[in-house]
Motif scaffolding. Structure first.
Motif, PDB file in Angstrom:
ATOM      1  N   VAL A  21       0.837  -1.202   0.000  1.00 46.64           N
ATOM      2  CA  VAL A  21       0.000   0.000   0.000  1.00 46.64           C
ATOM      3  C   VAL A  21       0.873   1.254   0.000  1.00 46.64           C
ATOM      4  CG1 VAL A  21      -1.641   1.343   1.362  1.00 46.64           C
ATOM      5  CG2 VAL A  21      -1.965  -1.121   1.095  1.00 46.64           C
ATOM      6  N   GLY A  22       1.937   1.245   0.799  1.00 46.55           N
ATOM      7  CA  GLY A  22       2.826   2.396   0.848  1.00 46.55           C
ATOM      8  C   GLY A  22       3.497   2.679  -0.479  1.00 46.55           C
ATOM      9  N   VAL A  23       3.960   1.632  -1.137  1.00 43.33           N
ATOM     10  CA  VAL A  23       4.604   1.796  -2.445  1.00 43.33           C
ATOM     11  C   VAL A  23       3.593   2.283  -3.480  1.00 43.33           C
ATOM     12  CG1 VAL A  23       5.755   0.577  -4.335  1.00 43.33           C
ATOM     13  CG2 VAL A  23       6.397   0.087  -1.962  1.00 43.33           C
ATOM     14  N   THR A  24       2.394   1.708  -3.462  1.00 39.17           N
ATOM     15  CA  THR A  24       1.346   2.116  -4.405  1.00 39.17           C
ATOM     16  C   THR A  24       0.974   3.578  -4.214  1.00 39.17           C
ATOM     17  OG1 THR A  24       0.445  -0.135  -4.434  1.00 39.17           O
ATOM     18  CG2 THR A  24      -0.992   1.632  -5.222  1.00 39.17           C
ATOM     19  N   ALA A  25       0.834   4.006  -2.961  1.00 32.23           N
ATOM     20  CA  ALA A  25       0.512   5.406  -2.683  1.00 32.23           C
ATOM     21  C   ALA A  25       1.635   6.327  -3.142  1.00 32.23           C
ATOM     22  CB  ALA A  25       0.247   5.597  -1.191  1.00 32.23           C
ATOM     23  N   SER A  26       2.869   5.893  -2.980  1.00 33.42           N
ATOM     24  CA  SER A  26       4.007   6.699  -3.434  1.00 33.42           C
ATOM     25  C   SER A  26       3.979   6.880  -4.946  1.00 33.42           C
ATOM     26  CB  SER A  26       5.318   6.035  -3.011  1.00 33.42           C
ATOM     27  OG  SER A  26       5.393   5.885  -1.607  1.00 33.42           O
ATOM     28  N   VAL A  27       3.728   5.789  -5.666  1.00 30.75           N
ATOM     29  CA  VAL A  27       3.665   5.852  -7.133  1.00 30.75           C
ATOM     30  C   VAL A  27       2.512   6.752  -7.570  1.00 30.75           C
ATOM     31  CG1 VAL A  27       3.271   4.510  -9.227  1.00 30.75           C
ATOM     32  CG2 VAL A  27       4.761   3.605  -7.425  1.00 30.75           C
ATOM     33  N   ALA A  28       1.358   6.596  -6.931  1.00 32.66           N
ATOM     34  CA  ALA A  28       0.199   7.416  -7.281  1.00 32.66           C
ATOM     35  C   ALA A  28       0.480   8.897  -7.019  1.00 32.66           C
ATOM     36  CB  ALA A  28      -1.021   6.961  -6.487  1.00 32.66           C
ATOM     37  N   PHE A  29       1.191   9.184  -5.943  1.00 29.96           N
ATOM     38  CA  PHE A  29       1.545  10.570  -5.635  1.00 29.96           C
ATOM     39  C   PHE A  29       2.436  11.146  -6.725  1.00 29.96           C
ATOM     40  CE2 PHE A  29       4.415  13.748  -3.899  1.00 29.96           C
ATOM     41  CZ  PHE A  29       3.541  14.613  -3.252  1.00 29.96           C
ATOM     42  N   VAL A  30       3.429  10.375  -7.144  1.00 31.37           N
ATOM     43  CA  VAL A  30       4.346  10.836  -8.197  1.00 31.37           C
ATOM     44  C   VAL A  30       3.589  11.075  -9.498  1.00 31.37           C
ATOM     45  CG1 VAL A  30       6.330  10.199  -9.624  1.00 31.37           C
ATOM     46  CG2 VAL A  30       6.366   9.752  -7.162  1.00 31.37           C
ATOM     47  N   VAL A  31       2.687  10.169  -9.832  1.00 33.23           N
ATOM     48  CA  VAL A  31       1.896  10.323 -11.068  1.00 33.23           C
ATOM     49  C   VAL A  31       1.070  11.603 -11.013  1.00 33.23           C
ATOM     50  CG1 VAL A  31       0.003   9.347 -12.426  1.00 33.23           C
ATOM     51  CG2 VAL A  31       1.832   7.857 -11.582  1.00 33.23           C
ATOM     52  N   LEU A  32       0.409  11.846  -9.879  1.00 33.35           N
ATOM     53  CA  LEU A  32      -0.393  13.059  -9.732  1.00 33.35           C
ATOM     54  C   LEU A  32       0.480  14.304  -9.809  1.00 33.35           C
ATOM     55  CD1 LEU A  32      -3.083  14.416  -9.227  1.00 33.35           C
ATOM     56  CD2 LEU A  32      -2.771  14.017  -6.774  1.00 33.35           C
ATOM     57  N   ARG A  33       1.659  14.217  -9.208  1.00 32.49           N
ATOM     58  CA  ARG A  33       2.598  15.353  -9.276  1.00 32.49           C
ATOM     59  C   ARG A  33       2.984  15.647 -10.723  1.00 32.49           C
ATOM     60  NH1 ARG A  33       4.794  19.198 -10.162  1.00 32.49           N
ATOM     61  NH2 ARG A  33       6.812  19.981  -9.468  1.00 32.49           N
ATOM     62  N   VAL A  34       3.233  14.635 -11.513  1.00 32.64           N
ATOM     63  CA  VAL A  34       3.593  14.817 -12.921  1.00 32.64           C
ATOM     64  C   VAL A  34       2.428  15.428 -13.700  1.00 32.64           C
ATOM     65  CG1 VAL A  34       4.186  13.611 -15.061  1.00 32.64           C
ATOM     66  CG2 VAL A  34       5.320  12.982 -12.911  1.00 32.64           C
ATOM     67  N   VAL A  35       1.227  14.938 -13.430  1.00 33.18           N
ATOM     68  CA  VAL A  35       0.036  15.463 -14.116  1.00 33.18           C
ATOM     69  C   VAL A  35      -0.130  16.952 -13.819  1.00 33.18           C
ATOM     70  CG1 VAL A  35      -2.481  15.366 -14.208  1.00 33.18           C
ATOM     71  CG2 VAL A  35      -1.142  13.250 -14.192  1.00 33.18           C
ATOM     72  N   VAL A  36       0.042  17.326 -12.546  1.00 30.22           N
ATOM     73  CA  VAL A  36      -0.074  18.739 -12.177  1.00 30.22           C
ATOM     74  C   VAL A  36       1.022  19.568 -12.838  1.00 30.22           C
ATOM     75  CG1 VAL A  36       0.084  20.357 -10.236  1.00 30.22           C
ATOM     76  CG2 VAL A  36      -1.269  18.268 -10.017  1.00 30.22           C
ATOM     77  N   ALA A  37       2.225  19.017 -12.883  1.00 33.02           N
ATOM     78  CA  ALA A  37       3.338  19.745 -13.506  1.00 33.02           C
ATOM     79  C   ALA A  37       3.120  19.934 -15.004  1.00 33.02           C
ATOM     80  CB  ALA A  37       4.645  19.002 -13.253  1.00 33.02           C
ATOM     81  N   LEU A  38       2.610  18.893 -15.662  1.00 34.83           N
ATOM     82  CA  LEU A  38       2.352  18.992 -17.105  1.00 34.83           C
ATOM     83  C   LEU A  38       1.281  20.036 -17.402  1.00 34.83           C
ATOM     84  CD1 LEU A  38       2.424  15.206 -18.151  1.00 34.83           C
ATOM     85  CD2 LEU A  38       4.187  16.950 -18.547  1.00 34.83           C
ATOM     86  N   GLY A  39       0.420  20.268 -16.442  1.00 32.97           N
ATOM     87  CA  GLY A  39      -0.617  21.284 -16.618  1.00 32.97           C
ATOM     88  C   GLY A  39      -0.167  22.674 -16.223  1.00 32.97           C
ATOM     89  N   GLY A  40       1.128  22.831 -16.011  1.00 36.15           N
ATOM     90  CA  GLY A  40       1.655  24.137 -15.631  1.00 36.15           C
ATOM     91  C   GLY A  40       1.266  24.571 -14.239  1.00 36.15           C
ATOM     92  N   HIS A  41       0.933  23.593 -13.377  1.00 44.84           N
ATOM     93  CA  HIS A  41       0.510  23.841 -12.003  1.00 44.84           C
ATOM     94  C   HIS A  41      -0.814  24.591 -11.921  1.00 44.84           C
ATOM     95  CE1 HIS A  41       5.016  23.486 -10.716  1.00 44.84           C
ATOM     96  NE2 HIS A  41       4.448  22.313 -10.909  1.00 44.84           N
ATOM     97  N   ASP A  42      -1.495  24.717 -13.041  1.00 49.98           N
ATOM     98  CA  ASP A  42      -2.839  25.300 -13.044  1.00 49.98           C
ATOM     99  C   ASP A  42      -3.833  24.259 -12.542  1.00 49.98           C
ATOM    100  OD1 ASP A  42      -1.946  27.709 -14.081  1.00 49.98           O
ATOM    101  OD2 ASP A  42      -2.139  27.017 -16.158  1.00 49.98           O
ATOM    102  N   PRO A  43      -5.007  24.701 -12.086  1.00 47.92           N
ATOM    103  CA  PRO A  43      -6.002  23.719 -11.628  1.00 47.92           C
ATOM    104  C   PRO A  43      -6.429  22.790 -12.753  1.00 47.92           C
ATOM    105  CG  PRO A  43      -6.944  25.920 -11.783  1.00 47.92           C
ATOM    106  CD  PRO A  43      -5.471  26.077 -11.914  1.00 47.92           C
ATOM    107  N   LEU A  44      -6.611  21.518 -12.412  1.00 47.69           N
ATOM    108  CA  LEU A  44      -7.091  20.536 -13.370  1.00 47.69           C
ATOM    109  C   LEU A  44      -8.588  20.733 -13.588  1.00 47.69           C
ATOM    110  CD1 LEU A  44      -5.254  17.426 -11.854  1.00 47.69           C
ATOM    111  CD2 LEU A  44      -4.431  18.931 -13.684  1.00 47.69           C
ATOM    112  N   PRO A  45      -9.130  20.175 -14.649  1.00 48.38           N
ATOM    113  CA  PRO A  45     -10.584  20.307 -14.870  1.00 48.38           C
ATOM    114  C   PRO A  45     -11.408  19.836 -13.665  1.00 48.38           C
ATOM    115  CG  PRO A  45      -9.534  19.497 -16.852  1.00 48.38           C
ATOM    116  CD  PRO A  45      -8.466  19.539 -15.793  1.00 48.38           C
ATOM    117  N   VAL A  46     -10.994  18.728 -13.051  1.00 45.97           N
ATOM    118  CA  VAL A  46     -11.734  18.241 -11.878  1.00 45.97           C
ATOM    119  C   VAL A  46     -11.594  19.209 -10.710  1.00 45.97           C
ATOM    120  CG1 VAL A  46      -9.809  16.874 -10.954  1.00 45.97           C
ATOM    121  CG2 VAL A  46     -12.176  16.194 -10.466  1.00 45.97           C
TER     122      VAL A  46
END
Length: 237
Positions: A21-46
């Motif tokens: 669970v800890g490893v999965t949460a870490s990976v999910a956090f990194v993925v979300l961080r990348v998504v936010v960065a790719l969006g220029g740190h602007d709010p996502l549609p959701v």
């Protein structure tokens, strides 16, 4: 004869699951961080959708309610609550659990505060709480999640898990209702808290088991008395 020796407790069977669970949460956090960065740190549609929903449902009673976890989960509030919980665990002679909670809280704050300062994501313009550009991840949510997960793992009670989930969800709602965070900020804080709590708990449990194994006495071998030989010159019938 065999002399019994006290055996140390077997490793917690939950460790493999908690580690996963800890490893999965870490990976999910990194993925979300990348998504936010790719969006220029602007709010996502959701984020925009949820922010508008919170804005449309604003009311004075709900705002007052939202300030409860916001104040309790603030810097001073969490320092006081954290110290009380740690002292209670020590008083109950659960020093390993107290150490786990203390380490996890320090680590989650250090990681979250550093990332928030470096990323400097802008909060919603109409924030009713903080306005500084330290939006991602939500520190309130990260610390609340960390404390709840560590306590649930240590106490092994279903109601602790239930209360922990309710408190974390309450905190996530509070931070977005007060428009201090985007939805992705609080989700990132929750993932960070789960990852830190799970991995720190596994690490401390591993050290605990290793020390217990070293302090346990070595098992005594079974010794069989040698078979008596007849004296020299004696007759054997």
């Amino acid at each position: 004869m065999t002399v019994p020796t006290p055996a140390h407790a077997a490793p917690d069977a939950r460790r493999a699951v908690v580690l996963a669970v800890g490893v999965t949460a870490s990976v999910a956090f990194v993925v979300l961080r990348v998504v936010v960065a790719l969006g220029g740190h602007d709010p996502l549609p959701v984020d925009v959708w949820w922010h508008d929903l919170m804005d449309q449902t604003l009311s004075e009673p709900a705002i007052l309610l939202a300030w409860v976890p916001a104040v309790a989960g603030g810097t001073i509030g969490m320092i006081v609550i954290g110290l009380v919980l740690i002292l209670l665990l020590v008083w109950r002679r659960r020093r390993w659990d107290a150490a786990t909670l203390a380490i996890a809280m320090v680590v989650v704050v250090a990681i979250g505060a550093t990332m928030a300062a470096v990323i400097a994501r802008v909060r919603p313009e109409d924030s009713l709480a903080e306005s500084t550009a330290t939006s991602f991840p939500s520190g309130h949510t990260a610390v609340a999640t960390t404390v709840c997960v560590v306590l649930a793992l240590a106490l092994r009670r279903g109601y602790v898990w239930l209360l922990g989930v309710l408190w974390v969800v309450f905190m996530m709602w509070s931070r977005t209702y007060l428009q201090a965070h985007w939805l992705s900020d609080v989700v990132a804080g929750m993932l960070e808290g789960v990852a830190v709590a799970a991995l720190i708990w596994c690490a401390v449990e591993a050290v605990r088991d290793r020390r217990a194994a070293r302090s346990a006495p070595l098992p005594t071998r079974t010794t069989t008395p040698p078979t008596a030989r007849p004296a020299e010159g004696s007759a054997i019938s």
